[in-house]
Design a protein around this motif. Structure first.
Motif, PDB file in Angstrom:
ATOM      1  N   SER A  53       0.825  -1.204   0.000  1.00 16.39           N
ATOM      2  CA  SER A  53       0.000   0.000   0.000  1.00 16.39           C
ATOM      3  C   SER A  53       0.861   1.257   0.000  1.00 16.39           C
ATOM      4  CB  SER A  53      -0.918  -0.021   1.223  1.00 16.39           C
ATOM      5  OG  SER A  53      -1.651   1.166   1.309  1.00 16.39           O
ATOM      6  N   MET A  57       1.035   4.098  -2.889  1.00 21.30           N
ATOM      7  CA  MET A  57       0.725   5.494  -2.540  1.00 21.30           C
ATOM      8  C   MET A  57       1.907   6.405  -2.826  1.00 21.30           C
ATOM      9  SD  MET A  57      -2.359   5.862  -1.444  1.00 21.30           S
ATOM     10  CE  MET A  57      -2.531   7.116  -0.215  1.00 21.30           C
ATOM     11  N   LYS A  61       1.891   9.534  -5.374  1.00 22.35           N
ATOM     12  CA  LYS A  61       2.235  10.883  -4.925  1.00 22.35           C
ATOM     13  C   LYS A  61       3.447  11.410  -5.673  1.00 22.35           C
ATOM     14  CE  LYS A  61       0.354  10.568  -0.242  1.00 22.35           C
ATOM     15  NZ  LYS A  61       0.677  10.572   1.197  1.00 22.35           N
ATOM     16  N   ASP A  80       4.911  12.734   2.036  1.00 25.59           N
ATOM     17  CA  ASP A  80       3.636  12.705   2.760  1.00 25.59           C
ATOM     18  C   ASP A  80       3.379  13.983   3.572  1.00 25.59           C
ATOM     19  OD1 ASP A  80       5.657  12.094   4.503  1.00 25.59           O
ATOM     20  OD2 ASP A  80       4.835  10.186   5.144  1.00 25.59           O
TER      21      ASP A  80
END
Length: 196
Positions: A53, A57, A61, A80
């Protein structure tokens, strides 16, 4: 006056009960012993899912925030937005403490290159897992090349036990994983649970 009948179990009744308890113990104990290994395996599959995951992600991004990172063998970015610089390799987390380890939210103690090897027993000092960068590891007769490999081990286990989750660093701009490892997947993460 008549003596009152004795209240208790006969010898035959006691023997029957002991035999029944023995049969139950023989059937039930092996099932309870397997619960621990099943728990390790389930936990490691959860770690594997977290790794996959986070990898997906991070790549998504990176495509939005820094498309140039998809073609770079080393790129620093706060992927993040938490104020911590993360290292990416071809848009995916680097297989180090400043890459996959800080992006995956797993209670693990980090061991840098050389601090653990395939036969080191995990002692995470109060945490659930050991997360170790192992530069070169031979597992099931296969050595990943290039060897950018992070393992997540449960407490008391070692890589040689075949009970760990793993992450491979991307090796090219296509983001494909090292293909030499027999248990690798398209997203560089997996779990080996045959020895749990």
């Amino acid at each position: 006056m008549r003596p009152s009948p004795s209240k208790g179990f006969t010898l035959i009744e006691l023997v029957v009960v002991i035999i029944i308890l023995g049969i139950l113990a023989v059937v039930a104990v092996p099932r309870f012993v397997d619960i621990k290994s099943d728990a390790y395996a389930a936990t490691l599959r959860g770690v594997e899912a977290s790794i996959k995951s986070v990898t997906q992600m991070t790549l998504a991004k990176a495509k939005l925030k820094a498309p140039e990172s998809l073609f770079s063998g080393g790129f620093n970015i706060d992927i993040d937005d938490n104020g911590v610089v993360d290292q990416l390799v071809f848009g995916k987390p680097r297989a180090q403490g400043d890459g996959i380890y800080q992006l995956v939210d797993i209670d693990a103690k980090w061991f840098a290159n050389g601090q653990m090897n395939a036969n080191s027993v995990c002692d995470p000092a109060g945490q659930e897992f050991c997360a170790a960068y192992i530069g070169s590891v031979t597992q099931a007769g296969v050595t990943p090349t290039p060897a950018h490999f992070v393992v997540y081990l449960p407490q008391g286990k070692k890589v040689a036990d075949n009970c760990f989750a793993y992450y491979f660093q991307a090796t090219g701009s296509d983001g494909q994983p090292v293909t030499g490892y027999t248990r690798s997947t398209a997203l560089q993460g997996g779990a080996v649970v045959s020895g749990c």
